[in-house]
Scaffold this motif. Structure first.
Motif, PDB file in Angstrom:
ATOM      1  N   UNK A 105       0.815  -1.219   0.000  1.00 42.64           N
ATOM      2  CA  UNK A 105       0.000   0.000   0.000  1.00 42.64           C
ATOM      3  C   UNK A 105       0.843   1.261   0.000  1.00 42.64           C
ATOM      4  N   UNK A 106       2.144   1.103   0.179  1.00 37.88           N
ATOM      5  CA  UNK A 106       3.037   2.263   0.220  1.00 37.88           C
ATOM      6  C   UNK A 106       3.161   2.865  -1.175  1.00 37.88           C
ATOM      7  N   UNK A 107       3.244   4.210  -1.234  1.00 38.53           N
ATOM      8  CA  UNK A 107       3.443   4.883  -2.519  1.00 38.53           C
ATOM      9  C   UNK A 107       4.878   4.593  -2.986  1.00 38.53           C
ATOM     10  N   UNK A 108       5.054   3.821  -4.062  1.00 43.68           N
ATOM     11  CA  UNK A 108       6.393   3.326  -4.415  1.00 43.68           C
ATOM     12  C   UNK A 108       7.246   4.387  -5.100  1.00 43.68           C
ATOM     13  N   UNK A 109       8.569   4.105  -5.101  1.00 49.78           N
ATOM     14  CA  UNK A 109       9.488   4.942  -5.896  1.00 49.78           C
ATOM     15  C   UNK A 109       9.316   4.659  -7.388  1.00 49.78           C
ATOM     16  N   UNK A 110       9.163   3.363  -7.703  1.00 43.71           N
ATOM     17  CA  UNK A 110       8.949   2.944  -9.084  1.00 43.71           C
ATOM     18  C   UNK A 110       7.717   2.048  -9.082  1.00 43.71           C
ATOM     19  N   UNK A 111       6.734   2.407  -9.867  1.00 43.21           N
ATOM     20  CA  UNK A 111       5.493   1.644  -9.905  1.00 43.21           C
ATOM     21  C   UNK A 111       5.725   0.226 -10.406  1.00 43.21           C
ATOM     22  N   UNK A 112       5.065  -0.750  -9.763  1.00 42.59           N
ATOM     23  CA  UNK A 112       5.098  -2.156 -10.150  1.00 42.59           C
ATOM     24  C   UNK A 112       6.494  -2.777 -10.005  1.00 42.59           C
ATOM     25  N   UNK A 132       6.516  -0.638 -21.607  1.00 47.19           N
ATOM     26  CA  UNK A 132       5.268  -1.393 -21.762  1.00 47.19           C
ATOM     27  C   UNK A 132       4.074  -0.697 -21.119  1.00 47.19           C
ATOM     28  N   UNK A 133       4.345   0.210 -20.192  1.00 44.11           N
ATOM     29  CA  UNK A 133       3.245   0.977 -19.597  1.00 44.11           C
ATOM     30  C   UNK A 133       2.892   0.605 -18.178  1.00 44.11           C
ATOM     31  N   UNK A 134       3.299  -0.585 -17.722  1.00 47.39           N
ATOM     32  CA  UNK A 134       2.937  -0.998 -16.364  1.00 47.39           C
ATOM     33  C   UNK A 134       3.906  -0.473 -15.333  1.00 47.39           C
ATOM     34  N   UNK A 135       5.189  -0.371 -15.676  1.00 44.30           N
ATOM     35  CA  UNK A 135       6.210   0.107 -14.748  1.00 44.30           C
ATOM     36  C   UNK A 135       6.681   1.492 -15.171  1.00 44.30           C
ATOM     37  N   UNK A 136       6.877   2.371 -14.180  1.00 38.91           N
ATOM     38  CA  UNK A 136       7.318   3.715 -14.481  1.00 38.91           C
ATOM     39  C   UNK A 136       7.759   4.442 -13.230  1.00 38.91           C
ATOM     40  N   UNK A 137       8.410   5.579 -13.421  1.00 35.84           N
ATOM     41  CA  UNK A 137       8.934   6.357 -12.299  1.00 35.84           C
ATOM     42  C   UNK A 137       7.822   7.158 -11.625  1.00 35.84           C
ATOM     43  N   UNK A 138       8.033   7.348 -10.337  1.00 31.26           N
ATOM     44  CA  UNK A 138       7.178   8.252  -9.573  1.00 31.26           C
ATOM     45  C   UNK A 138       8.020   9.429  -9.092  1.00 31.26           C
ATOM     46  N   UNK A 139       7.376  10.384  -8.434  1.00 25.39           N
ATOM     47  CA  UNK A 139       8.079  11.574  -7.956  1.00 25.39           C
ATOM     48  C   UNK A 139       8.488  11.456  -6.491  1.00 25.39           C
TER      49      UNK A 139
END
Length: 370
Positions: A105-112, A132-139
């Motif tokens: 549930x934690x807001x990740x650094x990198x999604x997925x 691919x669209x599922x994994x990406x960077x967060x802020x």
């Protein structure tokens, strides 16, 4: 004529094992190894070079250009895989430190990215710009953003390096040199009242070079009982050393008083142990790259009293070149005496090449038929 001598010591000609000598190709059992092979490569092995690995690593670009294709592909594949793995480990460590693996549930650094496999896939997708669209960077993590930026810059350097190496290998001068060849043998005959040594060089491609320069050296090896070897180099003066190779050319060396072959007779030639190293340096008119083609002739490959078959025919529209006759010779009269001995300048009967039976110059048995 220019000459120079190089001295080499501690040269071992035979390898003895249990008082029995074992011999390799062209070795000490009666035949000498070539200084330059027929394909133009130098028959040498370097040992105990100071700082050898340091020199290869320092000039890594040339090292990769010179290695075999399969080794180069393996090296480049390994560089990609290791870079993906390295940055994948960094992203996995960041995910562990940020708590992304344990707390979903934690807001990740990198999604997925909540496992090492996902981190490795994210690293691969980032460097290859797949997305691919599922994994990406967060802020949420500035450190992860910095690592992604560094990985992108490194990937650009790797791609540029690989493209440069591949292009350099494909445009290698060695490949173009394979389309410029020498005759299998050289010949000694009479030309315009003078005894001459000659060989052929031809370009097998339609796009020809701008201009070429022919060069020849006589290499002699003298072995001493102490194990030292003297190698002497004698430059041969060539009559037509600047050649525009639109059609095959015959390179001629006049055997006069300045030639090291001036006192050589037929019997001396058969007993001699020198090596004639010839080269042709030229600039390709398509790429502008400087190339050099080399080969060598031993005394058994220098035919006495032979002349090359005529290859050029003139038609209404073209100059037609028949490369089937490139290596072929025919016999012409020539005394077995040296150029120094009197009576050589007497006019010899001219021979019509069309009335002579062509001989295959690539066979060393021609020397025995003279």
């Amino acid at each position: 004529m220019n000459s120079s001598t190089a001295q080499y010591s501690n040269i071992q000609h035979c390898v003895s094992n249990n008082n029995r000598s074992s011999c390799g190709d062209d070795d000490c059992c009666g035949k000498k190894r070539r200084y330059v092979r027929k394909d133009g490569s130098c028959n040498m092995i370097f040992r105990h070079v100071p700082g050898e690995w340091h020199l290869y690593v320092t000039d890594i670009f040339t090292t990769l250009v010179e290695i075999r294709w399969r080794v180069m592909f393996a090296t480049f594949a390994l560089s990609y895989i290791l870079s993906w793995l390295f940055f994948g480990i960094l992203f996995w460590i960041i995910a562990l430190a940020h708590g992304d693996v344990k707390d979903v549930t934690n807001e990740p650094c990198v999604y997925e990215v909540r496992s090492f496999t996902a981190a490795f896939l994210f690293s691969l997708e980032t460097q290859t710009t797949i997305g691919y669209g599922s994994r990406g960077m967060s802020e949420n993590c500035m450190l992860a953003i910095i690592i992604v930026t560094v990985q992108d810059v490194i990937s650009v350097f790797i791609d540029t390096f690989i493209i440069g190496i591949v292009i350099a290998k494909m445009a290698s001068a060695r490949k173009r040199a394979q389309t410029v060849g020498f005759s299998n043998t050289a010949v000694i005959n009479q030309r315009n009242g003078h005894r001459c040594l000659s060989w052929r060089v031809g370009d097998f491609r339609r796009n020809h070079m701008v201009e070429g320069t022919a060069h020849a050296q006589l290499v002699r090896q003298t072995a001493h009982m102490t194990g030292k070897m003297d190698i002497s180099y004698h430059d041969l003066e060539i009559q037509n050393n600047h050649v525009i190779l639109a059609t095959p050319a015959t390179i001629v060396h006049k055997i006069d008083s300045t030639s090291p072959l001036y006192k050589t007779r037929l019997q001396d030639l058969r007993r001699d142990s020198f090596e004639l190293v010839v080269s042709f340096t030229y600039t390709d008119d398509c790429t502008g790259i400087l190339h050099q083609t080399r080969t060598s002739y031993t005394p058994s490959e220098i035919l006495w009293g032979q002349q090359f078959q005529e290859m050029l025919r003139v038609t209404r529209k073209y100059y037609r070149v028949d490369y089937a006759l490139f290596h072929q010779t025919f016999k012409v009269p020539l005394p077995e005496t040296s150029a120094e001995e009197p009576g050589l300048q007497t006019d010899l009967k001219q021979v019509d090449p069309l009335k002579q039976e062509p001989l295959n110059a690539s066979s060393s048995a021609l020397c025995e038929r003279l």
